[in-house]
Design a protein around this motif. Structure first.
Motif, PDB file in Angstrom:
ATOM      1  N   LEU A  68      20.521  73.221  11.095  1.00 23.17           N
ATOM      2  CA  LEU A  68      20.602  72.616  12.425  1.00 23.17           C
ATOM      3  C   LEU A  68      21.886  71.839  12.656  1.00 23.17           C
ATOM      4  O   LEU A  68      22.214  71.521  13.804  1.00 23.17           O
ATOM      5  CB  LEU A  68      19.405  71.680  12.645  1.00 23.17           C
ATOM      6  N   ALA A  69      22.615  71.526  11.575  1.00 22.30           N
ATOM      7  CA  ALA A  69      23.787  70.658  11.716  1.00 22.30           C
ATOM      8  C   ALA A  69      24.875  71.277  12.575  1.00 22.30           C
ATOM      9  O   ALA A  69      25.511  70.588  13.384  1.00 22.30           O
ATOM     10  CB  ALA A  69      24.345  70.313  10.331  1.00 22.30           C
ATOM     11  N   LEU A  70      25.102  72.587  12.422  1.00 19.74           N
ATOM     12  CA  LEU A  70      26.156  73.232  13.203  1.00 19.74           C
ATOM     13  C   LEU A  70      25.847  73.195  14.697  1.00 19.74           C
ATOM     14  O   LEU A  70      26.734  72.955  15.522  1.00 19.74           O
ATOM     15  CB  LEU A  70      26.340  74.680  12.734  1.00 19.74           C
ATOM     16  N   ASP A  71      24.588  73.432  15.053  1.00 17.41           N
ATOM     17  CA  ASP A  71      24.192  73.365  16.461  1.00 17.41           C
ATOM     18  C   ASP A  71      24.261  71.935  16.988  1.00 17.41           C
ATOM     19  O   ASP A  71      24.554  71.716  18.170  1.00 17.41           O
ATOM     20  CB  ASP A  71      22.779  73.922  16.634  1.00 17.41           C
ATOM     21  N   LEU A  79      21.304  72.158  24.385  1.00 17.01           N
ATOM     22  CA  LEU A  79      21.087  73.244  25.346  1.00 17.01           C
ATOM     23  C   LEU A  79      19.873  74.085  24.941  1.00 17.01           C
ATOM     24  O   LEU A  79      19.074  74.480  25.803  1.00 17.01           O
ATOM     25  CB  LEU A  79      22.334  74.129  25.411  1.00 17.01           C
ATOM     26  N   LEU A  80      19.735  74.352  23.654  1.00 13.11           N
ATOM     27  CA  LEU A  80      18.589  75.125  23.190  1.00 13.11           C
ATOM     28  C   LEU A  80      17.284  74.384  23.430  1.00 13.11           C
ATOM     29  O   LEU A  80      16.244  74.994  23.698  1.00 13.11           O
ATOM     30  CB  LEU A  80      18.742  75.444  21.702  1.00 13.11           C
ATOM     31  N   ALA A  81      17.340  73.048  23.338  1.00 12.49           N
ATOM     32  CA  ALA A  81      16.124  72.252  23.545  1.00 12.49           C
ATOM     33  C   ALA A  81      15.656  72.303  24.993  1.00 12.49           C
ATOM     34  O   ALA A  81      14.464  72.109  25.269  1.00 12.49           O
ATOM     35  CB  ALA A  81      16.370  70.801  23.121  1.00 12.49           C
ATOM     36  N   LEU A  85      12.668  78.727  25.832  1.00 12.25           N
ATOM     37  CA  LEU A  85      12.084  78.979  24.525  1.00 12.25           C
ATOM     38  C   LEU A  85      11.545  77.678  23.940  1.00 12.25           C
ATOM     39  O   LEU A  85      12.280  76.688  23.858  1.00 12.25           O
ATOM     40  CB  LEU A  85      13.141  79.576  23.586  1.00 12.25           C
ATOM     41  N   PRO A  86      10.279  77.620  23.529  1.00  9.53           N
ATOM     42  CA  PRO A  86       9.729  76.383  22.956  1.00  9.53           C
ATOM     43  C   PRO A  86      10.460  75.993  21.679  1.00  9.53           C
ATOM     44  O   PRO A  86      10.976  76.847  20.940  1.00  9.53           O
ATOM     45  CB  PRO A  86       8.265  76.751  22.657  1.00  9.53           C
ATOM     46  N   LEU A  87      10.508  74.706  21.404  1.00 10.48           N
ATOM     47  CA  LEU A  87      11.168  74.227  20.189  1.00 10.48           C
ATOM     48  C   LEU A  87      10.485  74.757  18.934  1.00 10.48           C
ATOM     49  O   LEU A  87      11.140  74.958  17.905  1.00 10.48           O
ATOM     50  CB  LEU A  87      11.183  72.697  20.168  1.00 10.48           C
ATOM     51  N   GLU A  88       9.166  74.963  19.011  1.00 12.54           N
ATOM     52  CA  GLU A  88       8.457  75.523  17.855  1.00 12.54           C
ATOM     53  C   GLU A  88       8.984  76.914  17.503  1.00 12.54           C
ATOM     54  O   GLU A  88       9.168  77.245  16.325  1.00 12.54           O
ATOM     55  CB  GLU A  88       6.958  75.596  18.139  1.00 12.54           C
TER      56      GLU A  88
END
Length: 218
Positions: A68-71, A79-81, A85-88
């Motif tokens: 997760l560090a790179l993101d 942005l992904l959060a 798309l659900p975080l799960e």
């Protein structure tokens, strides 16, 4: 989801934390053990399953801080959060990408490295089966640890300290299954317990990882 998985696979390889680094570390551990304990074939055969499992576990640790560090560093995690798309599902894809680039290569190469440790012929199948069944749990647990430490500068050591105790049950039952298989005993009980750990982590930890990420992203 497929596009996100493909992106994570490309990032894992380009960032230097993919299968090459894990395989190199796995090989180094396997080669160094005979120098440390001596060339006795019987001794090496007895400890081979445990050494292969420890090497695979430590190789998985090498790339956990990159899940997760790179993101986080480039801002794409925010942005992904906010994506549909659900975080799960996001953390599940991260764990799957880590397993494909790190766990799966270790599973495939472990029987070949068993030759260096004089692994009995009966043990090659069982080391392959136990690693294939147990390494997904290592990736899922590692993703949970990465979610706990995301955003912490130089959090790699803290991540290892948090994750290693959670790895112990997987290591115990995985190595025990491989050892019993190599010695010709029944592997049903340790494999069943190992499967329970793996399926349990896959079912529960993505929700815990997602909850931790929501807190860290506030």
């Amino acid at each position: 989801m497929i596009a996100l998985l493909a992106r994570d696979l490309r990032l894992a390889v380009r960032a230097g934390g993919g299968f090459g680094l894990g395989l190199a570390f796995f090989l180094i551990v396997t080669v160094l053990v005979p120098f440390g304990v001596g060339p006795e074939t019987e001794l090496l055969a007895r400890i081979a399953p445990g050494i292969l499992w420890i090497g695979a576990l430590l190789a998985c640790l090498l790339s956990l801080d990159r899940i997760l560090a790179l993101d986080w560093e480039d801002g794409s995690l925010d942005l992904l959060a906010t994506a549909p798309l659900p975080l799960e599902a996001l953390v599940s894809l991260k764990a799957l990408a880590h397993w494909i680039t790190t766990g799966l290569p270790l599973v495939l190469v472990a029987p070949a490295l068993g030759v260096l440790l004089s692994l009995p012929a009966e043990g090659y199948l069982w080391i392959l089966v136990s690693l294939a069944l147990g390494t997904p749990a290592l990736s899922v647990i590692g993703t949970f640890g990465a979610a706990l430490t995301v955003g912490i500068k130089r959090g790699g050591l803290l991540l290892s300290l948090l994750v290693l105790p959670l790895y112990v049950p997987t290591l115990i039952f995985g190595a025990e299954a491989a050892r019993r298989g190599a010695e010709g005993f029944s592997t049903a009980t340790p494999l069943a317990l190992l499967a329970g750990i793996t399926f349990g982590t896959i079912a529960l930890l993505p929700f815990a990882s997602a909850a931790v990420l929501r807190i860290n992203l506030r």
